[in-house]
Write a protein that holds these residues in place. Structure first.
Motif, PDB file in Angstrom:
ATOM      1  N   LEU A  53      85.549 117.607  37.970  1.00  0.00           N
ATOM      2  CA  LEU A  53      85.549 118.526  38.789  1.00  0.00           C
ATOM      3  C   LEU A  53      87.013 119.075  39.244  1.00  0.00           C
ATOM      4  CD1 LEU A  53      83.402 116.355  41.223  1.00  0.00           C
ATOM      5  CD2 LEU A  53      82.805 118.393  40.188  1.00  0.00           C
ATOM      6  N   LYS A  54      87.177 120.279  39.236  1.00  0.00           N
ATOM      7  CA  LYS A  54      88.629 120.922  39.697  1.00  0.00           C
ATOM      8  C   LYS A  54      88.825 120.942  41.046  1.00  0.00           C
ATOM      9  CE  LYS A  54      87.718 124.073  35.694  1.00  0.00           C
ATOM     10  NZ  LYS A  54      87.558 125.660  35.570  1.00  0.00           N
ATOM     11  N   ASN A  55      87.775 121.098  41.706  1.00  0.00           N
ATOM     12  CA  ASN A  55      88.107 121.478  43.213  1.00  0.00           C
ATOM     13  C   ASN A  55      88.479 120.006  43.696  1.00  0.00           C
ATOM     14  OD1 ASN A  55      87.917 121.299  45.978  1.00  0.00           O
ATOM     15  ND2 ASN A  55      86.402 123.056  45.941  1.00  0.00           N
ATOM     16  N   THR A  56      89.657 119.907  44.373  1.00  0.00           N
ATOM     17  CA  THR A  56      90.252 118.524  45.194  1.00  0.00           C
ATOM     18  C   THR A  56      88.995 118.045  46.116  1.00  0.00           C
ATOM     19  OG1 THR A  56      92.462 119.300  44.877  1.00  0.00           O
ATOM     20  CG2 THR A  56      92.070 117.365  46.008  1.00  0.00           C
ATOM     21  N   LYS A  57      88.429 118.807  46.711  1.00  0.00           N
ATOM     22  CA  LYS A  57      87.555 118.308  47.864  1.00  0.00           C
ATOM     23  C   LYS A  57      86.186 117.733  47.122  1.00  0.00           C
ATOM     24  CE  LYS A  57      84.653 120.122  51.409  1.00  0.00           C
ATOM     25  NZ  LYS A  57      84.157 121.417  52.262  1.00  0.00           N
ATOM     26  N   ASN A  58      85.967 118.416  46.036  1.00  0.00           N
ATOM     27  CA  ASN A  58      84.803 117.717  45.306  1.00  0.00           C
ATOM     28  C   ASN A  58      85.074 116.515  44.443  1.00  0.00           C
ATOM     29  OD1 ASN A  58      83.290 119.994  46.073  1.00  0.00           O
ATOM     30  ND2 ASN A  58      83.490 121.093  44.310  1.00  0.00           N
ATOM     31  N   LYS A  59      86.496 116.566  44.136  1.00  0.00           N
ATOM     32  CA  LYS A  59      86.989 115.320  43.380  1.00  0.00           C
ATOM     33  C   LYS A  59      86.952 113.971  44.453  1.00  0.00           C
ATOM     34  CE  LYS A  59      90.075 117.010  39.898  1.00  0.00           C
ATOM     35  NZ  LYS A  59      91.275 116.998  39.539  1.00  0.00           N
ATOM     36  N   ASN A  60      87.497 114.237  45.724  1.00  0.00           N
ATOM     37  CA  ASN A  60      87.621 113.236  46.669  1.00  0.00           C
ATOM     38  C   ASN A  60      85.984 112.742  46.928  1.00  0.00           C
ATOM     39  OD1 ASN A  60      90.255 113.343  46.733  1.00  0.00           O
ATOM     40  ND2 ASN A  60      90.420 114.740  48.126  1.00  0.00           N
ATOM     41  N   ALA A  61      85.315 113.839  47.276  1.00  0.00           N
ATOM     42  CA  ALA A  61      83.803 113.455  47.620  1.00  0.00           C
ATOM     43  C   ALA A  61      83.297 112.553  46.537  1.00  0.00           C
ATOM     44  CB  ALA A  61      82.843 114.778  47.777  1.00  0.00           C
ATOM     45  N   LEU A  62      83.323 112.892  45.261  1.00  0.00           N
ATOM     46  CA  LEU A  62      83.086 112.034  44.275  1.00  0.00           C
ATOM     47  C   LEU A  62      83.263 110.396  44.173  1.00  0.00           C
ATOM     48  CD1 LEU A  62      80.831 111.794  41.880  1.00  0.00           C
ATOM     49  CD2 LEU A  62      82.795 112.728  40.335  1.00  0.00           C
ATOM     50  N   LYS A  63      84.765 110.674  44.540  1.00  0.00           N
ATOM     51  CA  LYS A  63      85.187 109.259  44.702  1.00  0.00           C
ATOM     52  C   LYS A  63      84.845 108.502  45.795  1.00  0.00           C
ATOM     53  CE  LYS A  63      90.098 107.412  44.811  1.00  0.00           C
ATOM     54  NZ  LYS A  63      91.465 107.607  44.918  1.00  0.00           N
ATOM     55  N   THR A  64      84.884 109.107  46.874  1.00  0.00           N
ATOM     56  CA  THR A  64      84.275 108.565  48.335  1.00  0.00           C
ATOM     57  C   THR A  64      82.896 107.918  47.946  1.00  0.00           C
ATOM     58  OG1 THR A  64      85.675 109.571  49.425  1.00  0.00           O
ATOM     59  CG2 THR A  64      83.916 108.647  50.411  1.00  0.00           C
ATOM     60  N   PHE A  65      81.954 108.818  47.231  1.00  0.00           N
ATOM     61  CA  PHE A  65      80.470 108.236  46.965  1.00  0.00           C
ATOM     62  C   PHE A  65      80.652 106.955  46.093  1.00  0.00           C
ATOM     63  CE2 PHE A  65      76.844 109.010  44.224  1.00  0.00           C
ATOM     64  CZ  PHE A  65      75.783 108.397  45.159  1.00  0.00           C
ATOM     65  N   LYS A  66      81.457 107.244  45.018  1.00  0.00           N
ATOM     66  CA  LYS A  66      81.457 105.873  43.983  1.00  0.00           C
ATOM     67  C   LYS A  66      81.908 104.638  44.717  1.00  0.00           C
ATOM     68  CE  LYS A  66      82.450 107.951  39.726  1.00  0.00           C
ATOM     69  NZ  LYS A  66      83.300 107.916  38.501  1.00  0.00           N
ATOM     70  N   THR A  67      82.779 104.716  45.902  1.00  0.00           N
ATOM     71  CA  THR A  67      83.209 103.443  46.578  1.00  0.00           C
ATOM     72  C   THR A  67      82.113 103.114  47.560  1.00  0.00           C
ATOM     73  OG1 THR A  67      85.763 104.493  46.595  1.00  0.00           O
ATOM     74  CG2 THR A  67      85.177 102.563  48.285  1.00  0.00           C
ATOM     75  N   ALA A  68      81.493 104.032  48.087  1.00  0.00           N
ATOM     76  CA  ALA A  68      80.473 103.538  49.379  1.00  0.00           C
ATOM     77  C   ALA A  68      79.313 103.118  48.429  1.00  0.00           C
ATOM     78  CB  ALA A  68      80.094 104.860  49.811  1.00  0.00           C
ATOM     79  N   ASP A  69      79.009 103.436  47.128  1.00  0.00           N
ATOM     80  CA  ASP A  69      77.756 103.086  46.448  1.00  0.00           C
ATOM     81  C   ASP A  69      77.892 101.379  46.485  1.00  0.00           C
ATOM     82  OD1 ASP A  69      75.698 103.227  44.617  1.00  0.00           O
ATOM     83  OD2 ASP A  69      76.882 102.764  43.133  1.00  0.00           O
ATOM     84  N   SER A  70      79.080 100.929  45.791  1.00  0.00           N
ATOM     85  CA  SER A  70      79.306  99.689  45.402  1.00  0.00           C
ATOM     86  C   SER A  70      79.258  98.896  46.864  1.00  0.00           C
ATOM     87  CB  SER A  70      80.774  99.356  44.684  1.00  0.00           C
ATOM     88  OG  SER A  70      81.729  99.778  45.457  1.00  0.00           O
ATOM     89  N   ILE A  71      79.822  99.484  47.822  1.00  0.00           N
ATOM     90  CA  ILE A  71      79.827  98.663  49.190  1.00  0.00           C
ATOM     91  C   ILE A  71      78.412  98.786  49.736  1.00  0.00           C
ATOM     92  CG2 ILE A  71      80.455  98.798  51.576  1.00  0.00           C
ATOM     93  CD1 ILE A  71      82.867 100.103  50.516  1.00  0.00           C
TER      94      ILE A  71
END
Length: 149
Positions: A53-71
């Motif tokens: 993903l090029k868009n920083t907002k989309n990158k951060n959303a994906l990163k947050t989703f990955k973190t939330a998934d494991s929690i």
């Protein structure tokens, strides 16, 4: 030859009389985690895919989703092991969570395609459809969890 055959049969007979399995009842179930393991495995199956993903907002959303998934996965299994959820409820949670992860993955997949080709109108429709589905499944999860409180 007969003596050797008799010796082998006698040895096998003696060893088969004694029980060398010192396993207590339930130890096999504990080792294999049969009470909770299948649900934990099924919950661990859906994985979050990696996207460029090029868009920083989309990158951060994906990163947050990955973190939330494991929690979330850890919290669901902890509550199930602690008896907060029964068997039927944890299976409903697993089913809805798997669908939530699937549609969220598809959402990010189409976001990635849209970033590569901003004129792709089919991606717009798919993004919206998967976003709505993802939101619907997370609402179902919240409802399932709030039934116990």
């Amino acid at each position: 030859m007969k003596k050797l055959l008799v010796l082998i049969i006698t040895s096998l007979g003696i060893f088969s009389i004694f029980s060398y399995a010192n396993a207590r009842e339930g130890s096999l179930e504990r080792v294999l985690d049969l009470e909770y393991g299948p649900e934990a495995f099924e919950l661990a199956l859906p994985e979050i895919w990696n996207y460029y993903l090029k868009n920083t907002k989309n990158k951060n959303a994906l990163k947050t989703f990955k973190t939330a998934d494991s929690i979330l996965k850890e919290a669901f299994m902890r509550d199930y092991r602690d008896g907060k959820f029964d068997y039927i409820k944890i299976n409903a949670i697993i089913e809805n969570y798997n669908l939530f992860v699937y549609h969220t993955n598809k959402y990010f997949e189409y976001l990635s395609l849209k970033e590569k080709d901003p004129t792709n109108s089919e991606a717009d429709t798919a993004i919206l459809r998967n976003y709505k589905s993802s939101r619907a499944y997370i609402k179902k999860l919240k409802h399932l969890i709030s039934l116990d409180e």
